[in-house]
Design a protein around this motif. Structure first.
Motif, PDB file in Angstrom:
ATOM      1  N   GLN A  16       4.242  13.654  -7.230  1.00  0.00           N
ATOM      2  CA  GLN A  16       4.033  14.506  -6.068  1.00  0.00           C
ATOM      3  C   GLN A  16       3.416  15.845  -6.441  1.00  0.00           C
ATOM      4  O   GLN A  16       2.694  16.457  -5.647  1.00  0.00           O
ATOM      5  N   LEU A  17       3.665  16.294  -7.686  1.00  0.00           N
ATOM      6  CA  LEU A  17       3.134  17.568  -8.158  1.00  0.00           C
ATOM      7  C   LEU A  17       1.615  17.642  -7.986  1.00  0.00           C
ATOM      8  O   LEU A  17       1.067  18.690  -7.641  1.00  0.00           O
ATOM      9  N   PHE A  18       0.931  16.506  -8.188  1.00  0.00           N
ATOM     10  CA  PHE A  18      -0.531  16.467  -8.068  1.00  0.00           C
ATOM     11  C   PHE A  18      -0.984  15.851  -6.743  1.00  0.00           C
ATOM     12  O   PHE A  18      -2.168  15.594  -6.557  1.00  0.00           O
ATOM     13  N   ASN A  19      -0.032  15.640  -5.864  1.00  0.00           N
ATOM     14  CA  ASN A  19      -0.335  15.116  -4.529  1.00  0.00           C
ATOM     15  C   ASN A  19       0.442  15.920  -3.492  1.00  0.00           C
ATOM     16  O   ASN A  19       1.355  15.417  -2.825  1.00  0.00           O
ATOM     17  N   PRO A  20       0.113  17.199  -3.369  1.00  0.00           N
ATOM     18  CA  PRO A  20       0.882  18.108  -2.502  1.00  0.00           C
ATOM     19  C   PRO A  20       0.793  17.789  -1.015  1.00  0.00           C
ATOM     20  O   PRO A  20       1.477  18.423  -0.211  1.00  0.00           O
ATOM     21  N   GLN A  21      -0.051  16.817  -0.651  1.00  0.00           N
ATOM     22  CA  GLN A  21      -0.112  16.433   0.762  1.00  0.00           C
ATOM     23  C   GLN A  21       1.204  15.785   1.219  1.00  0.00           C
ATOM     24  O   GLN A  21       1.458  15.680   2.410  1.00  0.00           O
ATOM     25  N   THR A  27       9.279  13.711   2.945  1.00  0.00           N
ATOM     26  CA  THR A  27       8.524  12.456   2.961  1.00  0.00           C
ATOM     27  C   THR A  27       9.141  11.430   2.016  1.00  0.00           C
ATOM     28  O   THR A  27       9.427  11.748   0.861  1.00  0.00           O
ATOM     29  N   PRO A  28       9.353  10.188   2.481  1.00  0.00           N
ATOM     30  CA  PRO A  28       9.883   9.143   1.596  1.00  0.00           C
ATOM     31  C   PRO A  28       8.892   8.830   0.476  1.00  0.00           C
ATOM     32  O   PRO A  28       7.779   8.373   0.730  1.00  0.00           O
ATOM     33  N   LEU A  29       9.291   9.087  -0.755  1.00  0.00           N
ATOM     34  CA  LEU A  29       8.423   8.886  -1.908  1.00  0.00           C
ATOM     35  C   LEU A  29       9.154   8.103  -2.990  1.00  0.00           C
ATOM     36  O   LEU A  29      10.351   8.297  -3.207  1.00  0.00           O
ATOM     37  N   GLY A  30       8.419   7.225  -3.666  1.00  0.00           N
ATOM     38  CA  GLY A  30       9.019   6.434  -4.726  1.00  0.00           C
ATOM     39  C   GLY A  30       8.008   6.065  -5.794  1.00  0.00           C
ATOM     40  O   GLY A  30       6.796   6.167  -5.587  1.00  0.00           O
ATOM     41  N   GLN A  62       6.287  -1.769   3.737  1.00  0.00           N
ATOM     42  CA  GLN A  62       6.028  -1.519   5.157  1.00  0.00           C
ATOM     43  C   GLN A  62       6.959  -0.449   5.723  1.00  0.00           C
ATOM     44  O   GLN A  62       6.536   0.393   6.519  1.00  0.00           O
ATOM     45  N   LEU A  63       8.219  -0.477   5.311  1.00  0.00           N
ATOM     46  CA  LEU A  63       9.180   0.515   5.786  1.00  0.00           C
ATOM     47  C   LEU A  63       8.780   1.917   5.347  1.00  0.00           C
ATOM     48  O   LEU A  63       8.815   2.861   6.149  1.00  0.00           O
ATOM     49  N   VAL A  64       8.372   2.058   4.091  1.00  0.00           N
ATOM     50  CA  VAL A  64       7.958   3.364   3.578  1.00  0.00           C
ATOM     51  C   VAL A  64       6.705   3.851   4.306  1.00  0.00           C
ATOM     52  O   VAL A  64       6.625   5.012   4.723  1.00  0.00           O
ATOM     53  N   ALA A  65       5.736   2.955   4.478  1.00  0.00           N
ATOM     54  CA  ALA A  65       4.498   3.325   5.161  1.00  0.00           C
ATOM     55  C   ALA A  65       4.754   3.723   6.611  1.00  0.00           C
ATOM     56  O   ALA A  65       4.120   4.656   7.131  1.00  0.00           O
ATOM     57  N   ALA A  66       5.682   3.036   7.262  1.00  0.00           N
ATOM     58  CA  ALA A  66       5.995   3.322   8.666  1.00  0.00           C
ATOM     59  C   ALA A  66       6.557   4.732   8.846  1.00  0.00           C
ATOM     60  O   ALA A  66       6.449   5.317   9.932  1.00  0.00           O
ATOM     61  N   HIS A  67       7.153   5.276   7.788  1.00  0.00           N
ATOM     62  CA  HIS A  67       7.721   6.629   7.855  1.00  0.00           C
ATOM     63  C   HIS A  67       6.823   7.657   7.171  1.00  0.00           C
ATOM     64  O   HIS A  67       7.263   8.774   6.859  1.00  0.00           O
ATOM     65  N   GLY A  68       5.538   7.267   6.963  1.00  0.00           N
ATOM     66  CA  GLY A  68       4.576   8.202   6.392  1.00  0.00           C
ATOM     67  C   GLY A  68       4.768   8.470   4.919  1.00  0.00           C
ATOM     68  O   GLY A  68       4.258   9.471   4.395  1.00  0.00           O
ATOM     69  N   GLY A  69       5.497   7.578   4.233  1.00  0.00           N
ATOM     70  CA  GLY A  69       5.779   7.777   2.815  1.00  0.00           C
ATOM     71  C   GLY A  69       4.735   7.154   1.909  1.00  0.00           C
ATOM     72  O   GLY A  69       3.696   6.652   2.369  1.00  0.00           O
ATOM     73  N   HIS A  70       5.040   7.163   0.604  1.00  0.00           N
ATOM     74  CA  HIS A  70       4.086   6.643  -0.368  1.00  0.00           C
ATOM     75  C   HIS A  70       4.818   6.118  -1.598  1.00  0.00           C
ATOM     76  O   HIS A  70       5.847   6.663  -2.006  1.00  0.00           O
TER      77      HIS A  70
END
Length: 426
Positions: A16-21, A27-30, A62-70
Motif C-alpha cells: 500500500q505504501l506505493f499504492n496510496p490510492q 479499504t480491504p487489502l490483502g 469477488q468479495l474484496v472487489a465488491a468492497h473496493g479492495g485489492h
C-alpha cells in the motif's frame, strides 16, 4: 526494559505504501501467497469482511472487489528490502536488537536514561512513519513475552483508540490487567493444541497461566511452556536467534505455477532452489553436510494420481559451493522422479550445517580442501551482487522457467530496481 516493535500487516503495508490510492485503514487489502493461491496477509478492513488467513484466493476475490479492495501477489525482494530498512531504523533507538522476523524486532531501552518511556515509543512510531511510511505497534515491559503481550494489546482493534499503538506494561497492576483480558491462546508460545489442553484444566486467560504451578506445567506440558510462565512473572527465560544468525537447516521450496510433468522442467526448478539455498549458506558463512530433495503432486486434486517422495544424500565433506550442491541435487532428483505424474511442488533442504571455524572430519587420503568454495561460485556471487540477482546463473536453471509461480498480481520492486521506480507526474 524490552521493546517489541511490530509492523501493522507488514506485507500489506509494504504494497500500500506505493499504492496510496488505497486507504490502509478503510479499504480491504490483502497479499496472496507466492503462487497467488491463498491469502497470507490482511489489514483490519479485510478481516472485518470475515476473510481468514489462508483463505483460497478464488473464494474471496469477488468479495474484496465488491468492497473496493485489492489483492496483491508477493514480491519477496521488495518485502525483504523494506524489512531491512525497518530493522535498521530501529537500531538507532534500541540496543541489543534481535531481528525476530520480517515484521518484528525486539530491542531494549535503558529506563535510567529514558524520562518518558511512552513518549519515546511514540517517537519511534513517528520516525518509522516519516522515514518509511509504515505504521507499527509497540509493546514495552520487563521480559520479551510481556513485551509481546504489550504489542498484542497495542494492536487490538477495540483498544487502539486508547493505546494509539503503544502499550507500556511497567507495573504489576497493568500486567495483570492485560493478562486477565487476554485469552491464553493469544499468549506468545501457546499453540492451539496446548490451548485445548490448558482449557481442560481450567486455564483460559494469560492470568490463569501466570498463576499456574511451574512444576505442574513442566510435568504436564513442556519446559518451553514453563519458561513462558516465568516470563509472565517477570523473569527473563527466553532466548531468541536473530534471523541473520547461522541456522540449523535451510529449506527452499516453492509451489509451481503449473503442473510439471517433464524431468527437464522439474530439474530447472530444483537447480534454482539449490542455487538459492547455496547462496543463503554462504550468506550465513555456513556449509552443509547433507542434502534432501523432495517433490510431490497436488494433494488437493485427489482425482489425479498422487506421488510424494524425498531423497537424502550424506555428502563426503561439508560444502557451500553451488555447482557441487546442484550436482548432488540433480542426482537425487533423478533417483526419485517418476513419469506420468503432475508435480506441483519441489524443494531443497540443507542440513547438518557447520561454520567455517568448526572442526571437520575428512577422509585420510582425501585431497579435497575442507570448507572450500570454488572461484567460479565466488565470481558469480560478486557479479550478481553488482548487477542484480540472476545476472549470471547456471544454464541448468533454464531461461523461460515456465514453472515459476504466477506473479501477475505482484507489486513491482520499487526500492531495488531502477526500472520499477515510481514515476510522479506534475
Amino acid at each position: 526494559m524490552w521493546v517489541l516493535c511490530d509492523i501493522n500487516a507488514a506485507y500489506v503495508s509494504f504494497c500500500q505504501l506505493f499504492n496510496p490510492q488505497y486507504d490502509f485503514d478503510k479499504t480491504p487489502l490483502g497479499v496472496l501467497s507466492s503462487n497467488q493461491g491463498n491469502v497470507v496477509a490482511r489489514n483490519q478492513a479485510i478481516k472485518d469482511l470475515g476473510i481468514k488467513m489462508g483463505e483460497p484466493a478464488f473464494k474471496v476475490k469477488q468479495l474484496v472487489a465488491a468492497h473496493g479492495g485489492h489483492l496483491w501477489g508477493s514480491n519477496f525482494t521488495l518485502f525483504g528490502d523494506l524489512s531491512n530498512r525497518f530493522h535498521t531504523e530501529l537500531e538507532y533507538f534500541l540496543f541489543d536488537t534481535i531481528r525476530y522476523s520480517v515484521d518484528e524486532c525486539f530491542g531494549r531501552i535503558d529506563i535510567n536514561f529514558t524520562k518518558d518511556i511512552k513518549d519515546y515509543a511514540h517517537t519511534i512510531q513517528r520516525t518509522l512513519k516519516r522515514n518509511l511510511g509504515i505504521s507499527c505497534g509497540l509493546g514495552i515491559s520487563q521480559t520479551m513475552t510481556l513485551a509481546k503481550l504489550g504489542s498484542h494489546c497495542a494492536k487490538k482493534k477495540e483498544w487502539k483508540e486508547h493505546t494509539n499503538g503503544v502499550v507500556v506494561l511497567d507495573s504489576q497492576y497493568k500486567i495483570d490487567w492485560a493478562l486477565k483480558h487476554t485469552p491464553v491462546e493469544d499468549i506468545w508460545g501457546v499453540g492451539s493444541r496446548t490451548t485445548k489442553k490448558l482449557n481442560k484444566f481450567g486455564i483460559y486467560t494469560g492470568y490463569d497461566l501466570k498463576n499456574a504451578d511451574i512444576s505442574w506445567i513442566k510435568k504436564t506440558f513442556t519446559v518451553v511452556l514453563a519458561r513462558t510462565v516465568e516470563e509472565l512473572r517477570g523473569k527473563s527465560a527466553v532466548e531468541l536467534k536473530d534471523v541473520n544468525d547461522s541456522r540449523d537447516r535451510i529449506c527452499v521450496s516453492q509451489s509451481m505455477g503449473k503442473p510439471v510433468i517433464e524431468l527437464t522442467e522439474l530439474s530447472e526448478a530444483v537447480t534454482a532452489h539449490a542455487t538459492k539455498a547455496a547462496f543463503k549458506l554462504r550468506r550465513f558463512k555456513s556449509y552443509t553436510s547433507a542434502i534432501t530433495i523432495f517433490i510431490h503432486t497436488d494433494s488437493f486434486r485427489q482425482a489425479e494420481p498422487q506421488y510424494h517422495k524425498s531423497q537424502s544424500i550424506k555428502l563426503p565433506y561439508p560444502t557451500a559451493d553451488t555447482s557441487t550442491l546442484v550436482s548432488y541435487a540433480s542426482f537425487a532428483l533423478k533417483a526419485i522422479y517418476k513419469k506420468g505424474f503432475k508435480y506441483k511442488k519441489a524443494g531443497v533442504i540443507f542440513e547438518e550445517l557447520s561454520l567455517h571455524d568448526d572442526m571437520q572430519q575428512l577422509e585420510l587420503l582425501s585431497e579435497t580442501l575442507p570448507l572450500n568454495i570454488s572461484s567460479k561460485t565466488l565470481v558469480i556471487d560478486e557479479i550478481n551482487r553488482k548487477f542484480g540477482r540472476s545476472a549470471i546463473k547456471l544454464a541448468s536453471e533454464g531461461f523461460s522457467q515456465s514453472w515459476r509461480p504466477k506473479d501477475d498480481l505482484a507489486p513491482l520492486s520499487y526500492t531495488t530496481k531502477l526500472s520499477d521506480l515510481p514515476i510522479a507526474k506534475a
